[in-house]
Design a protein around this motif. Structure first.
Motif, PDB file in Angstrom:
ATOM      1  N   ILE A 100       0.835  -1.205   0.000  1.00  0.00           N
ATOM      2  CA  ILE A 100       0.000   0.000   0.000  1.00  0.00           C
ATOM      3  C   ILE A 100       0.871   1.256   0.000  1.00  0.00           C
ATOM      4  O   ILE A 100       0.517   2.284  -0.582  1.00  0.00           O
ATOM      5  N   THR A 101       2.018   1.184   0.607  1.00  0.00           N
ATOM      6  CA  THR A 101       2.898   2.326   0.858  1.00  0.00           C
ATOM      7  C   THR A 101       3.302   3.048  -0.424  1.00  0.00           C
ATOM      8  O   THR A 101       3.603   2.406  -1.435  1.00  0.00           O
ATOM      9  N   ALA A 102       3.336   4.372  -0.363  1.00  0.00           N
ATOM     10  CA  ALA A 102       3.874   5.189  -1.458  1.00  0.00           C
ATOM     11  C   ALA A 102       5.332   5.523  -1.152  1.00  0.00           C
ATOM     12  O   ALA A 102       5.876   5.145  -0.115  1.00  0.00           O
ATOM     13  N   GLY A 103       5.963   6.254  -2.080  1.00  0.00           N
ATOM     14  CA  GLY A 103       7.347   6.657  -1.882  1.00  0.00           C
ATOM     15  C   GLY A 103       8.343   5.783  -2.611  1.00  0.00           C
ATOM     16  O   GLY A 103       9.498   5.650  -2.189  1.00  0.00           O
ATOM     17  N   PHE A 104       7.911   5.187  -3.729  1.00  0.00           N
ATOM     18  CA  PHE A 104       8.781   4.290  -4.492  1.00  0.00           C
ATOM     19  C   PHE A 104       9.030   4.835  -5.898  1.00  0.00           C
ATOM     20  O   PHE A 104       8.917   4.120  -6.888  1.00  0.00           O
ATOM     21  N   GLY A 105       9.352   6.111  -5.965  1.00  0.00           N
ATOM     22  CA  GLY A 105       9.759   6.660  -7.253  1.00  0.00           C
ATOM     23  C   GLY A 105       8.660   7.348  -8.022  1.00  0.00           C
ATOM     24  O   GLY A 105       8.814   7.595  -9.218  1.00  0.00           O
ATOM     25  N   GLU A 106       7.534   7.673  -7.371  1.00  0.00           N
ATOM     26  CA  GLU A 106       6.511   8.451  -8.064  1.00  0.00           C
ATOM     27  C   GLU A 106       7.137   9.763  -8.529  1.00  0.00           C
ATOM     28  O   GLU A 106       7.870  10.413  -7.785  1.00  0.00           O
ATOM     29  N   GLY A 107       6.864  10.138  -9.765  1.00  0.00           N
ATOM     30  CA  GLY A 107       7.485  11.327 -10.322  1.00  0.00           C
ATOM     31  C   GLY A 107       8.922  11.101 -10.741  1.00  0.00           C
ATOM     32  O   GLY A 107       9.675  12.047 -10.940  1.00  0.00           O
TER      33      GLY A 107
END
Length: 913
Positions: A100-107
Motif C-alpha cells: 500500500i505504501t507510497a514513496g517508491f519513485g513516483e514522479g
C-alpha cells in the motif's frame, strides 16, 4: 512472470497485515477493519512492534513471530522498511504481497526508483508477487477478502475491475454499490512494479467467477504481454476499457508525417481494437457497456431501427447514431407499405417509425412485429414517452410479450422518472436491456456493434497473401547496409523506392543526375512530361524548399529547371549536401486519390502503421487511422474503411472507384516490410496514388537505425517465417513443416474431414461431426507469443497432412501439447517428426515441462511418448486418460537422426484449455 502465485492474492489460505494499527482513521486501522470484516475464512494475522492486540485480536511483534507463513501479506509500513519485510516474508514462504505504501519513485525520483528495484530484487528469489506499491489494495468478494483501505466493501458479483488509480477505484465502488453491481475482483495496481494489466488479464480470462472485465488504464507496461493477454481474455469474455488522457498531444517525430500524426491515444485505440476490447470514454459509459454486453444481447451489423411515440425523441436518437454509433436502417418499400396498412395515416412513413403520442400497446405490437419480420435492421430501439392519453406500463408489457421467443436484438428506453419506473423494473425482471435516455440506448447499440466488429476482426479468417520474394529481405538489407555505412539514417528517394520495390510496392522508375544536362538525358530515356526532385541526404521534405518541379514537357525545360533548382537550394541551404536530382516520368492519373501510408515507432507499442488521406496538407486534413502490424487483408481493409476518404474511394458521380484491393495489398506489403526489417524505424509513402487501375508510390521517405540501437519489437509477434523447415521421415518422404497461419483454416478442416471418426475422438475427446468456423479458428488463429502449431504439407502443395499444437502457460514454465496426423498418414513417422519439432520449439521458448492428456486406449501415442522420454502420470481414479509429462533439457536439441527416426504414429493427445 505473469500468473504465477496470483492465486495467493485472491484465494490465499492465510493473510498477514504488516503495519496494522489501532489509531483511528489510519491506513493500518482501516485495513485491519476491512480484512477482519470481509468474511475471509482463514486466519488474518497482524504485525505491529508496538501493539499487543489489534481490534481485540492477538497481534505479533514481527514477521518472525507469525505462527504460520502467510500466503498473502498486506504492507502499509514506511517505504524504508518494505524491502527488508519483503525479504523476510519471502523467506517465511509468503507468495504474494500488496504494498500500500507510497514513496517508491513516483514522479521518477531516483531514490524512490532505487527502492522499488530493491523491493523487486528482494521478492525475486522467492517468486513472490507484488501488487503496488502506492495502491488502494485488492478485493476478492467471493473469497471474503477486502485487503484495501476503501470506504466500502465490494459485494460479490461477476464483474472484475482493474485500475491503476485508487481514487477511481473508490469512486467506481461507490457508484456500483449504490446500483447493486457486484464484483468478482477489484484490483488497484498502483505503480505496477510487478503485477500489471497483462498479468491480471491472463488470470481473469480463466477465472470462472468473472464474466466481464473492466479496465481503467493510464499507461501500459510490457505491451507485448498486455496485447497477448488481452486477446486471450477478449476471446473468452467482454473486456471494456476506459483510457485516461485522450488528447492528441502524443509523441512527435520531426522527420516523419506518420510519427507526428500518430499520437499516443490513437495508438492505444488501435491496440485496444486489435485485442478485441471495447473502448469507452467515461466511467459511466464503462458500466453501461458491460451491462449491455453482459445481458447477452448481440448484433451482427450496424443498422438500427427506431420505434417511438415521440418524433422529437426519435430525432435525438438519430443524432446520437450519427456520432459513430451506427447507421439508421433503411426500411424497404414492402415494410413501409405494410406499416401503412396498420398504422394511422399520420405516422412518420420512415425510420424513425413515429407511431404518434396516443399510441396504445397494440400499436407498438403492430409496428414492432413488422420491423422484426422485415429484417431491414440489425437491432430495434423501442422508445416510449409518457403521455396523458396512453399507458406506458401497458405498452411495456405488450412489447415484452411480443419479444417472447424472438431473437432480433431489441433495446428499450422508457422515459419519465415516475411514469417509466414501473416499466423499467419490468424490463429488468425479464433481463431485457433498458436505458434512461435515447442517447444512452444508442450508445449501447454502438457498444454492441463495435464490440461485434472487433471480435469479428479477432476471429475472422483472412484470405491468403502472396508470399514475399525470397530475396526481398536481402535486397532491402543491402540498401540499409550502404546507408548506415555512410553514417546516414535517411534513405535517398532512389534508395527508398528500391527498398519498397523489393517488397512489391509499386513505385515510379527513377534516374539520378548530377546537373541539368545529365537530367535531360535521363528524361529522354524515361519519357515526358518529367518530374525533377532535389537529391539531398540533409533535406527531409523537398517541396518545403522548392526542391520539386513537375510537368516538365521538354528536354530544355528539364535542364533549365534542374540547374535553377540546384542553384536556389544551395543558396538557401548552404549546409546541405546536394548530390543532384532525381528524375522520374510524370505520372498522369486524372481523378486519382492521394493517400498516405506510413510506419512510426511508438515508445510503448513499438512499430505502428498509418493510413489516410495524403498530399501536402496531410497533417491539416487529419484523416488517418492507426493500426498495429502485422496486418492481414482483413485488418488492412478495416483500416481503410475507418477513414473518411474511404467513402470517396468507393467512387462518386463521374469519379470511378479506386482499386481497394490494391490499396489493401500495399498496406499488407508494408506490414511485411516492418516484420522483416527491424532497422526501419519510420517510413512515409506520400502520396500513394490510387485509382481504378491500381496504386503507385510517388514519393517515399525511410529512416533507419543501426542494429545496436534496436527498434522496439512488434507488440504482436508476426508470423515466424524463420521456423519453416523441411523434414524427412523414416520412409524417406520429404515434407514442408511450417507454423500454422489463419488462412490454413480450410486446409485443416479438410484434414480432419479426411480422418477416421475414431481418430477424431482420440484427438478431441469427443465424436465431433461438424467443424465450424469458431472451432477451426481456435486451432489456426494463434498468438505466437504463447502458443505454436506446426503443420506438415507435401512439397509444393497446400493440403495439411498433420499438425502439432503447443500452448504455454503465461509464465512459460509449463506447456500443453496436442498432435494428430491424417488417418491415411499413420505409421509413416510423420507424427514423430512433428513431436520433435514441437519439443525443439518448447526448448526455444524456455519451457521446463511439457505435458498432455491422452486416452488410455491410444496405445500408439503412449508408445511414441515413451520413446521420446515422456512419463505417464495417473489422473483421478476411474479416469479414461493419463497425463504424459516430460521435463526438457534446455541444452538438448533434436539430432537429424532423431528427426528422421521412425516410430508408431499417434492420432492424438489432447490440450485441455
Amino acid at each position: 512472470m505473469s500468473i504465477r502465485n496470483l492465486d495467493a492474492l485472491f484465494t490465499p489460505s492465510s493473510i498477514a497485515l504488516i503495519g496494522a494499527s489501532n489509531r483511528p482513521s489510519s491506513v493500518g486501522a482501516v485495513l485491519a477493519k476491512n480484512l477482519y470484516e470481509g468474511g475471509f475464512k482463514g486466519p488474518v494475522m497482524t504485525v505491529n512492534p508496538h501493539e499487543t492486540a489489534i481490534r481485540s485480536t492477538l497481534n505479533y511483534r514481527s514477521v518472525a513471530d507469525l505462527p504460520i507463513a502467510p500466503d498473502l501479506a498486506v504492507i502499509c509500513t514506511p517505504p524504508n522498511t518494505v524491502v527488508a519485510l519483503v525479504s523476510e516474508l519471502g523467506e517465511r514462504g509468503c507468495r504474494a504481497a500488496v504494498v500500500i505504501t507510497a514513496g517508491f519513485g513516483e514522479g521518477n525520483h531516483a531514490e524512490g526508483q532505487a527502492l522499488k528495484q530493491a523491493m523487486l530484487d528482494a521478492a525475486r528469489p522467492y517468486q513472490m508477487r507484488i501488487v503496488g506499491p502506492n495502491c488502494l489494495g485488492i478485493m476478492a468478494p467471493h473469497a471474503g477478502i477486502n485487503a484495501s483501505f476503501a470506504h466500502l466493501a465490494a459485494p460479490p458479483g461477476n464483474i472484475a475491475f482493474v485500475t491503476q488509480s485508487g481514487a477511481v477505484a473508490t469512486s467506481v465502488l461507490d457508484w456500483a454499490v449504490n446500483r447493486g453491481i457486484g464484483f468478482s475482483h477489484m484490483s488497484s495496481l498502483g505503480a505496477m512494479s510487478d503485477v500489471d494489466f497483462g498479468d491480471m488479464l491472463y488470470y481473469l480470462a480463466l477465472d470462472p467467477n468473472t464474466h466481464a472485465i473492466l479496465l481503467y488504464v493510464e499507461a501500459v507496461s510490457e505491451a507485448r504481454k498486455f496485447l497477448s493477454a488481452a486477446r486471450m481474455a477478449s476471446r473468452n469474455k467482454p473486456v471494456v476499457v476506459v483510457k485516461a488522457g485522450r488528447s492528441d498531444a502524443g509523441a512527435k517525430a520531426a522527420l516523419s508525417h506518420t510519427g507526428a500524426m500518430a499520437g499516443a491515444d490513437a495508438v492505444y485505440d488501435a491496440a485496444f481494437r486489435r485485442a478485441g476490447m471495447l473502448r469507452v470514454k467515461t466511467l459511466d459509459e464503462l458500466f453501461q457497456a458491460v451491462g449491455t454486453l453482459a445481458s447477452g444481447t448481440r448484433v451482427k451489423g450496424d443498422r438500427l431501427a427506431v420505434l417511438t411515440n415521440g418524433g422529437g425523441i426519435g430525432v435525438l436518437a438519430v443524432d446520437e447514431l450519427a456520432e459513430g454509433n451506427g447507421q439508421l436502417a433503411t426500411l424497404s418499400p414492402a415494410t413501409l407499405a405494410h406499416l401503412d396498412t396498420r398504422l394511422p395515416a399520420t405516422w412518420s412513413h420512415g425510420n424513425p417509425v413515429d407511431i404518434l403520442g396516443d399510441a396504445p400497446g397494440e400499436r407498438y405490437v403492430v409496428a414492432l412485429e413488422a420491423l422484426i419480420e422485415a429484417g431491414d435492421a440489425d437491432a430495434i430501439l423501442v422508445i416510449n414517452c409518457p403521455t396523458a392519453v396512453a399507458d406506458s406500463f401497458e405498452a411495456a408489457k405488450t412489447v415484452i410479450n411480443t419479444l417472447h421467443g424472438r431473437h432480433l436484438p431489441v433495446l428499450s428506453c422508457w422515459l419519465g422518472e415516475a411514469a417509466g419506473a414501473q416499466a423499467r423494473r419490468l424490463f429488468a425482471d425479464r433481463r431485457l436491456p433498458f436505458y434512461d435516455t435515447p442517447e444512452q440506448a444508442v450508445q449501447a447499440f454502438g457498444h454492441l456493434w463495435h464490440h461485434h466488429r472487433n471480435q469479428e476482426l479477432l476471429m475472422e479468417t483472412p484470405p491468403a497473401v502472396t508470399d514475399l520474394p525470397e530475396d526481398a529481405p536481402a535486397k532491402a538489407n543491402a540498401i540499409i547496409d550502404t546507408v548506415l555505412a555512410e553514417n546516414r539514417e535517411v534513405l535517398t528517394e532512389p534508395e527508398a523506392s528500391a527498398l519498397l520495390a523489393a517488397f512489391g510496392v509499386p513505385v515510379v522508375p527513377a534516374r539520378q543526375a548530377r546537373d541539368g544536362e545529365e537530367a535531360a538525358r535521363c528524361s529522354d530515356e524515361l519519357g515526358y512530361p518529367a518530374v525533377v526532385k532535389v537529391l539531398s541526404k540533409d533535406i527531409s521534405h523537398k517541396s518545403d524548399v522548392g526542391g520539386v518541379k513537375i510537368d516538365l514537357t521538354s528536354r530544355e525545360a528539364v535542364r533549365q529547371a534542374t540547374d535553377d533548382m540546384l542553384a536556389r537550394v544551395r543558396q538557401s541551404h548552404p549546409e546541405a549536401r546536394i548530390e543532384g536530382v532525381n528524375v522520374q516520368p510524370m505520372i498522369r492519373r486524372p481523378g486519382a486519390f492521394e493517400l498516405i501510408l506510413g510506419v512510426a515507432e511508438d515508445p510503448i507499442f513499438g512499430p505502428v502503421m498509418l493510413f489516410g488521406q495524403g498530399g501536402t496538407g496531410v497533417e491539416v486534413i487529419g484523416d488517418r487511422v492507426i493500426g498495429l502490424p502485422p496486418l492481414n487483408p482483413l485488418l488492412a481493409q478495416d483500416m481503410v474503411q475507418r477513414t473518411r476518404i474511404s467513402r470517396l474511394l468507393e467512387g462518386y458521380r463521374d469519379r470511378p472507384a479506386a482499386d481497394i484491393e490494391a490499396i489493401v495489398l500495399a498496406l499488407v506489403k508494408l506490414s511485411q516490410l516492418v516484420a522483416c526489417l527491424p532497422r526501419v524505424v519510420s517510413l512515409d509513402i506520400n502520396p500513394l496514388l490510387a485509382d481504378a487501375s491500381g496504386v503507385i508510390a510517388l514519393d517515399a521517405r525511410i529512416v533507419v537505425r543501426v542494429a545496436s540501437k534496436p527498434r522496439a519489437p512488434m507488440t504482436i509477434r508476426p508470423y515466424p517465417r524463420e521456423l519453416e523447415q523441411d523434414i524427412v521421415t523414416q520412409t524417406g518422404q520429404r515434407y514442408r513443416l511450417r507454423p500454422i497461419r489463419p488462412e490454413d483454416e480450410n486446409a485443416l478442416v479438410e484434414m480432419l474431414k479426411r480422418s477416421d471418426r475414431s481418430d477424431i475422438r482420440l484427438r478431441f475427446f469427443a465424436a465431433i461431426k461438424r467443424f465450424d468456423h469458431a472451432f477451426a479458428a481456435r486451432l489456426t488463429q494463434l498468438d505466437y507469443e504463447r502458443e505454436m502449431a506446426f503443420v506438415a504439407q507435401p512439397q509444393g502443395a497446400t493440403s495439411i497432412l498433420g499438425a502439432v499444437h503447443l500452448i504455454a502457460e503465461p509464465n512459460h514454465e509449463r506447456a500443453e501439447f496436442a498432435v494428430m496426423v491424417r488417418s491415411d498418414m499413420k505409421q509413416s513417422g510423420l507424427g514423430y517428426c512433428l513431436m520433435q519439432a514441437m519439443l525443439d520449439h518448447a526448448r526455444r521458448m524456455g519451457i521446463t515441462w511439457v505435458e498432455g492428456e491422452v486416452m488410455l486406449e491410444n496405445a500408439a501415442m503412449r508408445r511414441m511418448a515413451k520413446e521420446l522420454g515422456f512419463k505417464e502420470q495417473a489422473l483421478e481414479h476411474g479416469s479414461d486418460s493419463v497425463c504424459l509429462l516430460l521435463k526438457l533439457d534446455q541444452d538438448a536439441q533434436a539430432s537429424p537422426k532423431a528427426v528422421m527416426a521412425g516410430a508408431p504414429d499417434a492420432s492424438d493427445v489432447d490440450v485441455r484449455r
